[in-house]
Design a protein around this motif. Structure first.
Motif, PDB file in Angstrom:
ATOM      1  N   THR A   1       0.834  -1.208   0.000  1.00  0.00           N
ATOM      2  CA  THR A   1       0.000   0.000   0.000  1.00  0.00           C
ATOM      3  C   THR A   1       0.868   1.257   0.000  1.00  0.00           C
ATOM      4  O   THR A   1       0.537   2.260  -0.645  1.00  0.00           O
ATOM      5  CB  THR A   1      -0.955  -0.024   1.209  1.00  0.00           C
ATOM      6  OG1 THR A   1      -1.800  -1.163   1.068  1.00  0.00           O
ATOM      7  CG2 THR A   1      -1.810   1.223   1.274  1.00  0.00           C
TER       8      THR A   1
ATOM      9  N   GLN B   1      -7.997   0.738  -0.023  1.00  0.00           N
ATOM     10  CA  GLN B   1      -8.198  -0.534   0.665  1.00  0.00           C
ATOM     11  C   GLN B   1      -9.393  -0.459   1.596  1.00  0.00           C
ATOM     12  O   GLN B   1     -10.275  -1.309   1.551  1.00  0.00           O
ATOM     13  CB  GLN B   1      -6.930  -0.845   1.452  1.00  0.00           C
ATOM     14  CG  GLN B   1      -6.936  -2.187   2.115  1.00  0.00           C
ATOM     15  CD  GLN B   1      -5.615  -2.445   2.819  1.00  0.00           C
ATOM     16  OE1 GLN B   1      -4.801  -1.550   3.005  1.00  0.00           O
ATOM     17  NE2 GLN B   1      -5.396  -3.673   3.216  1.00  0.00           N
TER      18      GLN B   1
ATOM     19  N   ASP C   1      -6.652  -1.403  -4.557  1.00  0.00           N
ATOM     20  CA  ASP C   1      -6.048  -1.963  -3.355  1.00  0.00           C
ATOM     21  C   ASP C   1      -7.049  -2.916  -2.714  1.00  0.00           C
ATOM     22  O   ASP C   1      -8.000  -2.490  -2.075  1.00  0.00           O
ATOM     23  CB  ASP C   1      -5.673  -0.822  -2.405  1.00  0.00           C
ATOM     24  CG  ASP C   1      -4.650  -1.251  -1.373  1.00  0.00           C
ATOM     25  OD1 ASP C   1      -4.464  -2.470  -1.207  1.00  0.00           O
ATOM     26  OD2 ASP C   1      -4.042  -0.376  -0.737  1.00  0.00           O
ATOM     27  N   GLU C   2      -6.850  -4.181  -2.924  1.00  0.00           N
ATOM     28  CA  GLU C   2      -7.758  -5.232  -2.435  1.00  0.00           C
ATOM     29  C   GLU C   2      -9.221  -4.922  -2.735  1.00  0.00           C
ATOM     30  O   GLU C   2     -10.026  -4.746  -1.825  1.00  0.00           O
ATOM     31  CB  GLU C   2      -7.552  -5.445  -0.940  1.00  0.00           C
ATOM     32  CG  GLU C   2      -6.137  -5.918  -0.645  1.00  0.00           C
ATOM     33  CD  GLU C   2      -6.010  -6.474   0.753  1.00  0.00           C
ATOM     34  OE1 GLU C   2      -6.963  -7.141   1.201  1.00  0.00           O
ATOM     35  OE2 GLU C   2      -4.972  -6.250   1.387  1.00  0.00           O
TER      36      GLU C   2
ATOM     37  N   ALA D   1     -11.900  -7.135  -0.954  1.00  0.00           N
ATOM     38  CA  ALA D   1     -11.808  -7.407   0.476  1.00  0.00           C
ATOM     39  C   ALA D   1     -13.169  -7.299   1.152  1.00  0.00           C
ATOM     40  O   ALA D   1     -13.908  -6.347   0.944  1.00  0.00           O
ATOM     41  CB  ALA D   1     -10.824  -6.426   1.128  1.00  0.00           C
TER      42      ALA D   1
ATOM     43  N   GLU E   1      -3.497  -7.548  -4.052  1.00  0.00           N
ATOM     44  CA  GLU E   1      -4.495  -8.564  -3.772  1.00  0.00           C
ATOM     45  C   GLU E   1      -3.869  -9.700  -2.964  1.00  0.00           C
ATOM     46  O   GLU E   1      -2.684 -10.013  -3.117  1.00  0.00           O
ATOM     47  CB  GLU E   1      -5.068  -9.089  -5.103  1.00  0.00           C
ATOM     48  CG  GLU E   1      -6.232 -10.031  -4.991  1.00  0.00           C
ATOM     49  CD  GLU E   1      -7.370  -9.497  -4.141  1.00  0.00           C
ATOM     50  OE1 GLU E   1      -8.173  -8.715  -4.649  1.00  0.00           O
ATOM     51  OE2 GLU E   1      -7.465  -9.890  -2.957  1.00  0.00           O
TER      52      GLU E   1
END
Lengths: 265, 353
Positions: A47, A89, A175-176, A179, A208
């Motif tokens: 990140t 994220q 970013d993910e 999630a 990921e």
């Protein structure tokens, strides 16, 4: 802008927080239309690497180049203007505004109408249409009127992707993106990302953790470990590496093992 | 047409519409509906404070910026007009350039404060505005050769706006058609126009961006908005509007002093009016200012009546004695924040569904 420049490049990119080197001399270049997954254990600097590219953090040394132009010292909005789009994220939206308004604001930023003081915002029909078009794409159009704070988590993730689609940047950083999403919602997001890459020829960077997601999307994997780039290559080759096996199949490697790990890098 | 005038931002609640109409009609016909000097003073004060409170809401409710310098900008406008009128005579020329100069000075101050401190944390900006506003108030009271110090300035305004000027000899509906009436309508119409301009600004693409910045400045940057410039522009607009409200007050009162414009008490009042009416909606400024000023003006009288009527009841009559009006104003404020945390307008709009 000569053709030979990769769309995005980081050269020896480094950031130090006091004595801790969070990203340590990462050099990588990204070709137009590629989808690169960035993997690594928690705290590897994935990140942070993203933040250095999109501008939330400023590099201690090294450079970020977009189409060959150094953007290392530019502010976040300047980088956004030049074509870097970032999703976060943790869901990072405008919570008290409606779903449609969230996307409309992106379209408005893109049309550079933010400083228009004397027209009624709703009278810019093209921005509303653009917002609705994107919302239809991510299947959120039915919830356009709802306040973002009241949306379920999965829908907020979809909206996060919608903002990037509306931004239409050359480089898109996720970013993910999946999630915390339920199993049946994940494919929707993955389809959207795949479409961005193939239909719109965007360059995509993806942090990921889920290996199945990476396998189905990525055409290249970069492995970060303790801030350094330790592997870079085709998904099948990288996944086979011991360092990746360790990070994803149970025991996390400690610092003493890292020196032995990289080969492809 | 009406929706266009309101910039598409309709009240969206039947009761709210009714309340706003009552305020509008009462203010528009105040000289005829509520004859008497005191009620006209109150009506003019409400008009001016609607603009002042709305301009503060532009900052607090829309941009999410806490400032304690709003009365300073209010004062800069008032002193601009007052100084021009007292130094160059009671002409329309000096009235206009004084008002314009006040607005320009307010804008420059706001730009300086904004660029200097809006980049950093919100609390720092609030502290800087507090310091600058306090320094400005001291400065004004010390520069007595220019500003009249604590005594303030008395001056003449154009004759057509004073009670001495008679438009027609007969009374209409028992009201003298004189310069004071003209002055009231000047205040009323300018306030109405300024309010509509602000309503347009908050509903413009710029206003929408302010809300985004308030909600999530970090993300606003990441979709391409230069947050500092939006915050600074909001500060400037809000300062200019406050200065214009100050000029209206200077014209209306024919007096400008620290107590009527610069005091911290007024700053707190503005803050309360925004919160009571509802942050982030300009209609809240209308209701907040109206109710607060009515309470401020008439609560004491009302309590006097209640105390007289209940003089037989020992404890109660002490509690409602007129000198305790501030206590009751406080109680009213606590109750309104408790029951309407999103302000009167927020409550009314939520109740619609």
């Amino acid at each position: 802008m000569a053709k030979e420049h990769p769309i995005l490049e980081t050269q020896d990119l480094t950031i130090r927080f006091g004595g801790h080197v969070a990203v340590d001399g990462v050099s990588a270049s990204f070709e137009r239309g590629s989808l690169t997954a960035i993997v690594g254990p928690n705290g590897a600097g994935k990140t942070t690497y993203f933040n250095l590219i999109s501008g939330q953090l400023s590099a201690t040394s090294g450079a970020v180049l977009l189409n060959g132009e150094a953007i290392t010292r530019m502010s976040v909005p300047e980088r956004t203007d030049r074509g870097i789009g970032r999703a976060f994220q943790l869901t990072n939206l405008f919570p008290t505004l409606s779903v449609r308004e969230n996307v409309r604001l992106v379209a408005q930023a893109k049309a550079r109408k933010g400083f228009d003081l004397f027209s009624v915002a709703e009278s810019h029909v093209e921005l509303l249409e653009r917002a609705d078009h994107v919302l239809a794409e991510v299947r959120l159009i039915d919830k356009a009127e709802q306040t973002v704070a009241a949306l379920p988590h999965g829908d907020q993730r979809k909206l996060e992707v919608a903002l990037l689609i509306a931004l239409g940047s050359q480089v898109l950083m996720f970013d993910e993106p999946t999630a915390g999403m339920s199993v049946d919602e994940v494919p929707v997001i993955l389809d959207l990302i795949r479409k961005l890459k193939s239909d719109m020829d965007r360059t995509i960077l993806l942090v990921e953790h889920k290996m199945d997601v990476i396998r189905s999307l990525a055409d290249r994997i970069i492995v970060l470990h303790n801030g350094a780039l330790v592997a870079d290559g085709e998904p099948a080759d990288v996944i086979a590496l011991p360092v990746v096996q360790e990070a994803y199949l149970g025991k996390a490697p400690d610092t003493s093992e890292t020196a032995a790990a990289p080969e492809v890098a | 047409m009406l929706t266009r005038l309101l910039s598409g931002d309709t009240p969206r609640s039947g009761l709210l519409t009714a309340l706003l109409l009552i305020v509008l009609i009462s203010l528009a016909f105040a000289p005829f509906l509520f004859p008497g000097t005191r009620s006209l003073e109150t009506a003019a004060r409400i008009c001016i404070f609607i603009v002042l409170v709305a301009s503060y809401d532009l900052l607090l409710g829309y941009a999410g910026i806490v400032s304690f310098a709003h009365t300073m900008f209010f004062g800069i406008g008032a002193y601009g007009t007052a100084l021009a009128l007292s130094t160059t005579g009671p002409g329309y020329g000096s009235l206009i350039w004084g008002t314009a100069a006040g607005a320009v000075v307010a804008a420059v101050f706001a730009l300086a404060i904004g660029l200097f401190s809006l980049r950093v944390k919100a609390i720092f900006f609030a502290m800087v505005t507090l310091a600058v506003a306090s320094a400005f108030a001291v400065f004004v009271s010390q520069m007595s050769w220019l500003t009249g110090g604590e005594d303030g300035l008395n001056y003449k305004i154009p004759r057509e706006l004073t009670p001495a000027f008679k438009l027609i000899d007969e009374k209409i509906l028992g009201v003298r058609i004189n310069g004071k009436l003209l002055a009231y309508y000047l205040v009323f119409f300018v306030s109405a126009i300024l309010f509509l301009v602000m309503l347009r600004i908050v509903n413009s693409p710029f206003g929408r961006t302010l809300k985004a910045v308030r909600d999530n400045a970090f993300r606003a940057e990441a979709i391409g908005y230069r947050v500092v410039w939006y915050r600074t522009t909001a500060t400037i607009l809000s300062a200019v509007m406050a200065a214009l409200a100050g000029s209206l007050l200077a014209i209306w009162l024919r007096y400008t002093g620290p107590a009527t414009t610069l005091s911290m008490e007024i700053m707190i009042d503005i803050l309360l009016m925004v919160v009571i009416g509802g942050m982030g909606t300009l209609y809240g400024a209308v209701l907040g200012a109206t109710l607060f000023i009515l309470a401020q003006t008439y609560l004491q009288t009302l309590m006097g009546v209640a105390a007289d009527a209940s003089s037989a009841v020992p404890l109660f009559s002490t509690l409602v004695a007129p000198e305790r009006w501030l206590l009751w104003l406080g109680v009213l404020f606590i109750l309104s924040v408790y029951f309407f945390p999103s302000g009167i307008v927020g409550r009314l709009r939520a109740g619609r569904a």
